[in-house]
Structures are given as structure tokens and as C-alpha cells.
Design a protein around this motif. Structure first.
Motif, PDB file in Angstrom:
ATOM      1  N   GLN A  44       0.917  -1.210  -0.128  1.00 17.85           N
ATOM      2  CA  GLN A  44      -0.037   0.050   0.168  1.00 17.85           C
ATOM      3  C   GLN A  44       0.879   1.238   0.030  1.00 17.85           C
ATOM      4  OE1 GLN A  44      -3.417   0.220  -0.425  1.00 17.85           O
ATOM      5  NE2 GLN A  44      -2.985   2.317  -0.689  1.00 17.85           N
ATOM      6  N   ARG A  45       2.039   1.314   0.747  1.00 16.78           N
ATOM      7  CA  ARG A  45       2.817   2.380   0.786  1.00 16.78           C
ATOM      8  C   ARG A  45       3.732   2.588  -0.579  1.00 16.78           C
ATOM      9  NH1 ARG A  45       3.888   0.997   6.196  1.00 16.78           N
ATOM     10  NH2 ARG A  45       5.688  -0.261   5.620  1.00 16.78           N
ATOM     11  N   ASN A  50       3.562   5.641  -5.231  1.00 11.23           N
ATOM     12  CA  ASN A  50       3.930   5.402  -6.686  1.00 11.23           C
ATOM     13  C   ASN A  50       5.409   5.200  -7.103  1.00 11.23           C
ATOM     14  OD1 ASN A  50       3.374   5.281  -9.503  1.00 11.23           O
ATOM     15  ND2 ASN A  50       3.615   7.497  -9.939  1.00 11.23           N
ATOM     16  N   ARG A  51       5.908   4.353  -6.220  1.00  9.02           N
ATOM     17  CA  ARG A  51       7.318   3.602  -6.355  1.00  9.02           C
ATOM     18  C   ARG A  51       7.375   1.935  -6.106  1.00  9.02           C
ATOM     19  NH1 ARG A  51       8.683   1.831  -1.431  1.00  9.02           N
ATOM     20  NH2 ARG A  51       7.174   2.512   0.650  1.00  9.02           N
ATOM     21  N   GLU A  52       8.350   1.432  -6.472  1.00 12.91           N
ATOM     22  CA  GLU A  52       8.435   0.084  -6.606  1.00 12.91           C
ATOM     23  C   GLU A  52       8.590  -0.113  -4.926  1.00 12.91           C
ATOM     24  OE1 GLU A  52      12.228  -1.130  -8.215  1.00 12.91           O
ATOM     25  OE2 GLU A  52      11.476  -0.965 -10.278  1.00 12.91           O
ATOM     26  N   PHE A  53       8.321  -1.502  -4.782  1.00  7.99           N
ATOM     27  CA  PHE A  53       8.370  -1.987  -3.297  1.00  7.99           C
ATOM     28  C   PHE A  53       9.160  -3.117  -3.257  1.00  7.99           C
ATOM     29  CE2 PHE A  53       4.242  -3.063  -5.163  1.00  7.99           C
ATOM     30  CZ  PHE A  53       4.303  -4.443  -5.123  1.00  7.99           C
ATOM     31  N   HIS A  54       9.867  -3.458  -2.093  1.00  2.53           N
ATOM     32  CA  HIS A  54      10.725  -4.481  -2.006  1.00  2.53           C
ATOM     33  C   HIS A  54      10.372  -5.176  -0.869  1.00  2.53           C
ATOM     34  CE1 HIS A  54      13.002  -1.721  -4.809  1.00  2.53           C
ATOM     35  NE2 HIS A  54      13.381  -2.846  -5.459  1.00  2.53           N
ATOM     36  N   LEU A  55       9.952  -6.647  -0.795  1.00  3.20           N
ATOM     37  CA  LEU A  55       9.546  -7.401   0.135  1.00  3.20           C
ATOM     38  C   LEU A  55      10.354  -8.577   0.403  1.00  3.20           C
ATOM     39  CD1 LEU A  55       5.679  -6.952  -0.542  1.00  3.20           C
ATOM     40  CD2 LEU A  55       7.117  -5.565   0.989  1.00  3.20           C
ATOM     41  N   THR A  56      10.429  -8.890   1.560  1.00  3.24           N
ATOM     42  CA  THR A  56      10.802 -10.476   1.873  1.00  3.24           C
ATOM     43  C   THR A  56       9.707 -11.037   2.902  1.00  3.24           C
ATOM     44  OG1 THR A  56      12.006  -9.594   3.733  1.00  3.24           O
ATOM     45  CG2 THR A  56      13.315  -9.939   1.667  1.00  3.24           C
ATOM     46  N   TYR A  57       9.181 -12.161   2.623  1.00  2.00           N
ATOM     47  CA  TYR A  57       8.188 -12.754   3.384  1.00  2.00           C
ATOM     48  C   TYR A  57       8.452 -14.160   3.222  1.00  2.00           C
ATOM     49  CZ  TYR A  57       5.765 -12.320  -1.117  1.00  2.00           C
ATOM     50  OH  TYR A  57       5.305 -12.263  -2.276  1.00  2.00           O
ATOM     51  N   ARG A  58       7.569 -14.570   3.847  1.00  2.00           N
ATOM     52  CA  ARG A  58       7.380 -16.410   3.937  1.00  2.00           C
ATOM     53  C   ARG A  58       6.095 -16.826   3.004  1.00  2.00           C
ATOM     54  NH1 ARG A  58       7.764 -16.997  10.202  1.00  2.00           N
ATOM     55  NH2 ARG A  58       6.550 -15.093  10.020  1.00  2.00           N
ATOM     56  N   ILE A  59       6.181 -17.890   2.342  1.00  4.58           N
ATOM     57  CA  ILE A  59       4.822 -18.584   1.486  1.00  4.58           C
ATOM     58  C   ILE A  59       4.889 -20.178   2.235  1.00  4.58           C
ATOM     59  CG2 ILE A  59       5.106 -16.917   0.060  1.00  4.58           C
ATOM     60  CD1 ILE A  59       6.074 -19.249  -1.874  1.00  4.58           C
ATOM     61  N   HIS A  60       3.768 -20.625   2.242  1.00  4.38           N
ATOM     62  CA  HIS A  60       3.552 -22.101   2.077  1.00  4.38           C
ATOM     63  C   HIS A  60       3.398 -22.935   0.941  1.00  4.38           C
ATOM     64  CE1 HIS A  60       3.925 -21.988   6.559  1.00  4.38           C
ATOM     65  NE2 HIS A  60       3.136 -21.142   6.611  1.00  4.38           N
ATOM     66  N   THR A  61       4.061 -24.219   0.626  1.00  9.30           N
ATOM     67  CA  THR A  61       3.767 -24.803  -0.544  1.00  9.30           C
ATOM     68  C   THR A  61       2.668 -25.703  -0.290  1.00  9.30           C
ATOM     69  OG1 THR A  61       5.446 -26.117   0.051  1.00  9.30           O
ATOM     70  CG2 THR A  61       5.921 -24.370  -1.276  1.00  9.30           C
ATOM     71  N   PRO A  62       2.247 -26.390  -1.104  1.00  8.77           N
ATOM     72  CA  PRO A  62       1.083 -27.371  -0.952  1.00  8.77           C
ATOM     73  C   PRO A  62       1.514 -28.343  -0.168  1.00  8.77           C
ATOM     74  CG  PRO A  62       1.083 -26.636  -3.374  1.00  8.77           C
ATOM     75  CD  PRO A  62       2.204 -26.113  -2.649  1.00  8.77           C
ATOM     76  N   ASP A  63       2.582 -28.922  -0.183  1.00  5.06           N
ATOM     77  CA  ASP A  63       3.115 -29.872   0.709  1.00  5.06           C
ATOM     78  C   ASP A  63       3.614 -29.376   2.004  1.00  5.06           C
ATOM     79  OD1 ASP A  63       5.641 -28.475   0.359  1.00  5.06           O
ATOM     80  OD2 ASP A  63       6.712 -30.216  -0.600  1.00  5.06           O
ATOM     81  N   GLU A  71      10.729 -10.207  -3.185  1.00  7.66           N
ATOM     82  CA  GLU A  71       9.508  -9.868  -4.260  1.00  7.66           C
ATOM     83  C   GLU A  71      10.126  -8.309  -4.564  1.00  7.66           C
ATOM     84  OE1 GLU A  71       5.034  -9.001  -5.640  1.00  7.66           O
ATOM     85  OE2 GLU A  71       5.595 -10.105  -3.582  1.00  7.66           O
ATOM     86  N   GLN A  72      10.080  -8.114  -5.775  1.00  9.57           N
ATOM     87  CA  GLN A  72      10.252  -6.501  -6.490  1.00  9.57           C
ATOM     88  C   GLN A  72       9.009  -6.327  -7.049  1.00  9.57           C
ATOM     89  OE1 GLN A  72      13.612  -5.852  -8.845  1.00  9.57           O
ATOM     90  NE2 GLN A  72      13.009  -3.828  -9.209  1.00  9.57           N
ATOM     91  N   GLY A  73       8.304  -5.496  -6.655  1.00  8.92           N
ATOM     92  CA  GLY A  73       6.963  -5.107  -7.247  1.00  8.92           C
ATOM     93  C   GLY A  73       6.690  -3.844  -7.662  1.00  8.92           C
ATOM     94  N   VAL A  74       5.703  -3.572  -8.301  1.00 10.46           N
ATOM     95  CA  VAL A  74       5.266  -2.157  -8.875  1.00 10.46           C
ATOM     96  C   VAL A  74       3.863  -2.057  -9.067  1.00 10.46           C
ATOM     97  CG1 VAL A  74       5.707  -2.262 -11.178  1.00 10.46           C
ATOM     98  CG2 VAL A  74       5.873  -0.078 -10.123  1.00 10.46           C
TER      99      VAL A  74
END
Length: 459
Positions: A44-45, A50-63, A71-74
Motif C-alpha cells: 500500500q505504501r 507511486n514507487r517500487e516496493f521490495h519485500l521479503t516474506y514467507r510462503i507455504h507450498t502445498p506440501d 519480491e520486487q513489485g510495482v
């Protein structure tokens, strides 16, 4: 979700139809619950600014596998400024995170081991019986002190580390101390025995110190190990004094024996020899000349009576019989009367005591002190009068022998030597103190003060 690359399939473990089309799986559901709020806020920030955002986070896979992603996003905006889509490039950083976590754990373990080791070394450092001080060579200020050093000098750690080398030594020895410090710094010496240190309360104690140059906190320093030898030096001094006392007492005893031997030779032995001659004359003349025999007999008996008187005098000189029978006051009075019968000086005796009898060893010491003092009056002072005081003050007793004769220089005692030494040592052996005051032409005053030693039946 409109597009998912093949790499995203491999990363998440979900098939395309699970992420696209019917939207059975929302990507936000893959994010670890603890990270979702943070991810939404960061996105949201980025949109707002109106800038790129850079994130580190955790995800869960099906197993059920947990992965770390970066993640680098825009946000892609529509012509009217609304968010049309979010575009993101996701990279698997699980191995990197695991390596970082392993490194953090390793660092934590290492830090803990360092803390434990430091605590052990500190315990050893503070547990050392000897004092340890570290001083900066240039500033001469203390940088570190162990517990033993603080106890030995009477300062707290913060107090001690605010002082310099010159602050913990007697002022009258500073020049020598600082010269010695520089010799230690230069490596010319590494040990100084009997170094005087001044405690916080002003007490001066002796320490043996051994030093070595070290680097501490990036500074050239001198580390010193201090061992308090005050009691040992005092014990050595006491032992030397005891040996000297024994030597003086032996000399005094030998002197007394020689005096007694001379007395016996000059009086008793001569009188006995004379009595023997007179009695031999009596034996030879009693039949032929009874009158001459009677004169010889009377002369022999007179010599024996004189011999008996001298023997009693000699016995009294060694130990007065009245001392054992009636105590020290009566013994001193008899000593004074005997002295005056021999045409000695007029002696005034003042006695102010509450005790009846003292321990035999103390009565004898007091008597001998008075005797020696009066003997010096008769032999050396030429004073027509003298004064003896025996005074009790609480649990102490004071003996004073004073005359108004020719006096002497205490630095050149001459013939007084054995007598005055004997007085001092008798006082010291009974935890007392002797003071001898005299000036040529001003007379002499001998004062002895000692604690009372009451006899058990007088307590």
C-alpha cells in the motif's frame, strides 16, 4: 491473477489452474499469516508513493514447506490513476535465509561462549588473592583493577580507575616511586619488594610488586601483581626484635652474674677467709693465750655476721624475699630503707594503687625497674634526693623513678647501658612502654607504663 510465469509454478508448487482462471487459490493465502499484514502495508505504501516496493516474506507450498521469498513489485495504474494491476518478480531466497539464520545462531552461540569465557576469566581474575592493576604507561592512570586490589587499597573499582600511580603512594616517597615506575616500564627491573602503598584511609602498607608490559585497549600498559607483605614484614621485624631482646637480656643477665660474682669475691669470700683465719688463731691460742684466743674468736664471729648480712643483701638484690611474702609495695619500701641505711640519697616514695597483689612476673618486673632506677641514681646521678612513684590508673600501672642529678645525653648512655636496656625490655615483655628523659645537668626521669596483671585471688 492474470499471469504466472513457469518459475512461479516451481516456486509455489501450485499448478496454473490453481492460481489462474477459476481463482481457487488467492496468492495472499500463500503468504505466512504472520507476514500478511506487513506485506499489505508495504504494498500500500508503494502504491501511495507511486514507487517500487521490495519485500521479503514467507510462503507455504502445498506440501507444507515454508519458503522465504524476495519480491520486487510495482503498481500499474490506469489512465484515471487507479491501480490496474500489480506486477511482481519473486525470487526464492530460502537457502540464503537459512544460511543467515545458521550464521546468526552460530554468532549467538559464539557470543554466548565469549560471554561465558569472559565471566570465567573475570571470576578467576577477581578470585586471584594478589592484587592486579593495569596502568597506562603514558598517562600513568589505572585502567583496570581486580577485587583484591580494591580491597588492598580500600577503593571501589570506579574510584581506583580514576586515580593515577602517584595517588596510591605516600607523598614523601613519590619521587622514588615514579623513578621505580619508569624502571619497570623500561624493563630494567620487573620486581620491587616492600613498595609502600597508601590506602584510602591513609594507612601505609608494604607490597611486593611484579610487573610486565602489555597492550590493553590498544594502549601500551604496565600490569602489576601486588602481594601485601605488611604482616610478614611485621612478623620478621618482631622476630628480629625478639632476638635482640634475648641478646640484651642475656647480656644483662651476664652483667648481673658478673656483678654478683664480684660482690661475692669482694665481700662474702673475703669475709669467710678472714673468719677462717680468726678462728684458726682462736684454735691455736685458746690453751696458751686465752685472752688472745677470745679476741680472735670475736673477730671471726664478727666477720661471719658481716658475711651473713652481705649474703642477705645479695639475695635481696636478686629477688627480695618480701616481694613474695608481702607484695611489690612493701618490697619497694624495704628497698628504699636499705638504700638509705647505706647513706644513699633521700628517696620519697608515693604509692597510689588499689590492687593487693599482681602476678609474680609483673611484681618482679616492677621491683627490678625501681631497683635499677635507684641503682643508677646512686651510681651515676649524684643527686641528693630521688622520687619513686607507683600509681594505678584504671587497668594500668605506672612506675616512675626521678632524680635531680647531673643527667646525661640519651644518645650517649655510657654506663647506663645495661640498666636502661633492661628497663625497656622488661616493660616491653609485659606489653608496656618505657620512656627515659634526661638532659645533662637536668636530672633523669624513667617512666614505665604497663597493663595490670592481677593475681587471680586479687581479681
Amino acid at each position: 491473477m492474470e499471469f504466472v510465469s513457469q518459475g512461479c509454478y516451481r516456486l509455489t508448487g501450485y499448478q496454473p489452474d490453481e492460481l489462474l482462471g477459476n481463482r481457487q487459490i488467492d496468492y495472499n493465502d500463500l503468504i505466512h499469516p504472520e507476514d500478511r499484514a506487513r506485506v499489505r502495508a508495504e504494498v500500500q505504501r508503494g502504491i501511495t508513493d507511486n514507487r517500487e516496493f521490495h519485500l521479503t516474506y514467507r510462503i507455504h507450498t502445498p506440501d507444507g514447506t515454508e519458503k522465504h521469498v524476495w519480491e520486487q513489485g510495482v503498481a500499474i495504474l490506469s489512465p484515471d490513476g487507479q491501480v490496474a494491476a500489480l506486477e511482481g518478480f519473486i525470487t526464492d531466497i530460502t537457502e540464503q535465509k537459512q544460511a543467515e539464520q545458521a550464521l546468526q545462531r552460530s554468532n549467538g552461540q559464539l557470543e554466548q561462549r565469549v560471554k561465558d569465557r569472559t565471566a570465567e576469566m573475570r571470576a578467576i581474575y577477581d578470585g586471584i588473592v594478589d592484587g592486579v592493576l593495569i596502568a597506562d604507561i603514558e598517562t600513568q592512570r589505572f585502567l583496570l583493577a581486580n577485587a583484591a586490589a580494591t580491597r588492598m587499597l580500600g577503593y571501589g573499582v570506579e574510584e581506583l580507575t580514576s586515580l593515577s600511580v602517584s595517588d596510591v603512594h605516600p607523598a614523601d616517597r613519590i619521587e622514588w616511586i615514579m623513578g621505580r615506575f619508569l624502571e619497570h616500564v623500561a624493563g630494567r627491573v620487573d620486581r620491587t619488594p616492600d613498595m609502600p602503598y597508601r590506602q584510602k584511609d591513609g594507612t601505609v602498607r608494604c607490597n611486593d610488586i611484579v610487573t610486565s608490559r602489555i597492550e590493553y585497549r590498544g594502549r601500551p600498559c604496565l600490569i602489576g601483581f601486588l602481594r601485601d607483605v605488611t604482616e610478614r614484614r611485621q612478623a620478621e621485624a618482631d622476630l628480629r626484635r625478639e632476638k635482640e631482646t634475648l641478646r640484651l637480656l642475656l647480656l644483662a643477665s651476664d652483667h648481673e652474674r658478673r656483678v654478683i660474682a664480684y660482690e661475692i669475691h669482694d665481700t662474702v669470700a673475703q669475709q669467710l677467709a678472714g673468719a677462717g683465719l680468726h678462728l684458726e688463731g682462736y684454735r691455736q691460742a685458746r690453751e696458751k693465750d686465752p685472752e688472745r684466743a677470745a679476741e680472735a674468736f670475736d673477730a671471726g664471729m664478727q666477720a661471719l655476721r658481716a658475711c651473713q648480712a652481705d649474703v642477705r643483701r645479695l639475695i635481696a638484690g636478686v629477688r627480695a624475699l618480701s616481694l613474695d611474702q608481702a607484695g611489690v609495695e612493701v618490697a619497694i619500701r624495704q628497698l628504699i630503707r636499705a638504700l638509705q641505711r647505706e647513706s644513699g640519697p633521700v628517696v620519697e616514695f608515693q604509692c597510689d594503687v588499689q590492687f593487693n597483689r599482681l602476678e609474680s612476673v609483673q611484681e618482679n618486673a616492677i621491683y627490678r625497674i625501681a631497683q635499677e632506677g635507684l641503682r643508677n641514681v646512686c651510681k651515676h646521678s649524684r643527686s641528693p634526693r630521688a622520687r619513686v612513684e607507683l600509681v594505678q590508673a584504671g587497668d594500668r600501672v605506672r612506675i616512675v623513678v626521678q632524680d635531680w642529678g647531673q643527667g646525661f645525653d640519651p644518645a650517649d648512655i655510657g654506663g647506663y647501658h645495661f640498666g636502661l636496656d633492661a628497663i625497656r625490655e622488661r616493660a616491653r615483655l609485659l606489653n608496656g612502654h618505657a620512656e627515659i628523659q634526661s638532659q645533662p645537668g637536668q636530672g633523669t626521669c624513667v617512666t614505665v607504663d604497663m597493663p595490670l596483671m592481677l593475681r587471680e585471688d586479687d581479681e
